[in-house]
Enzyme design. Sequence first.
Site, short mmCIF file in Angstrom:
data_model
loop_
_atom_site.label_atom_id
_atom_site.label_comp_id
_atom_site.label_asym_id
_atom_site.label_seq_id
_atom_site.Cartn_x
_atom_site.Cartn_y
_atom_site.Cartn_z
N ASP A 1 49.51 45.07 39.42
CA ASP A 1 49.54 43.63 39.14
C ASP A 1 50.90 43.28 38.53
O ASP A 1 51.44 44.05 37.74
CB ASP A 1 48.42 43.24 38.17
CG ASP A 1 48.05 41.76 38.27
OD1 ASP A 1 48.97 40.92 38.18
OD2 ASP A 1 46.86 41.46 38.43
N LYS B 1 35.55 36.63 47.57
CA LYS B 1 35.38 35.29 47.01
C LYS B 1 34.84 34.36 48.09
O LYS B 1 35.27 34.41 49.24
CB LYS B 1 36.71 34.76 46.47
CG LYS B 1 37.44 35.73 45.54
CD LYS B 1 36.63 36.06 44.28
CE LYS B 1 37.40 37.03 43.39
NZ LYS B 1 36.67 37.37 42.16
#
EC number: 2.1.1.186
Length: 361
Positions: free
Chosen positions: A245, A312
């Site tokens: 990340d 999602k």
Amino acid sequence: MNKLALYCRSGFEKELAAEITEKATALGVFGFARVVENSGYVIFECYQIGEADLLARKITFSQLIFARQLIVVSDLISNLSVQDRISPIIEYYRQQEKILNLKQSSDIWVETADTNEAKTLAAFCRKFTVPLRQALRKQGWLQAKNKKSGITLHIFFTQSNSCYIGYSYNNNHAEHIMGIPRLKFPAEAPSRSTLKLEEAILYFIPPNQEATRFNENKYAVDLGACPGGWTYQLVRRGVFVYAVDHGKMATSLHETGRIEHCAEDGFKFRPPKHCKIDWLVCDMVEQPRRIADLISQWLVKGWCKETIFNLKLPMKKRYFEVQQCLRQIEDKLNKQNISFQLQAKHLYHDREEITVYIRLM
């Protein structure tokens, strides 16, 4: 009893209705789903008597994505007396004794839907459970010697004077009341998202295998790791994690010495060549088909052995999107003749998303 009651997250009734209708049709059972938006449950009514029981036995509960529980139920019993709700429930079960072996019952769960409106009803259900359990035991029920092969009795209240009466099979249902595991947020975890991965591990991985699948000899990659909610669950089980990340990871995780922070794009990151990655986890906020494509790449190239990831679902046709994503992954693995195990679940700690688990065999 020719109905099924299935619990779900409020707002996902249509997805559950579509799923149970599809599963029933595949077994040659026809009926219709009664859906009340944001109610937190679906009632599936079969056209033929006995078919609800067949579905409760033949549909593998772990293969249902949006259902939290699977129960055979009566018609809605209304206008129960506030002075005596127990007697009508006992009487109804007595009427079912010819077709239902109540001596094989192991417990009684008094439940309601998981909605804000039903919170006061949930408190009533907890209080009502004790006297009802005592009354059922006086009938010689709730005393099954072999719990795994027995049944659990369910009373599903929609209002304080209205309920469905039913049962579920212990070898084919959720193990928690209302289908909800009670997990405590660990104070040292960097974010509440940690509960999503904890629930996923508890749901998908058999308890007697957890220590062999997660330990200090295992390596994992966490794509979109910041601030470290999912990484935390892996590290606390001894796993070494490559946390991918651009954002910062929690200092507490660096202090464990069990992570390497890779400030890279999760879609461009490639696993290190000096070790084999056992686990890939991913909770990136991205289009589900793009995530499905990324996970497929890792599996096809043999970059990991097992994976837990979220898809999602902000779109309207959520069940259709889930089907497309899972089929996309399955097709790519099958094309390469790769054997695999796949499960997907809308977990309690998931919101507008589902969690998927895949293991290469």
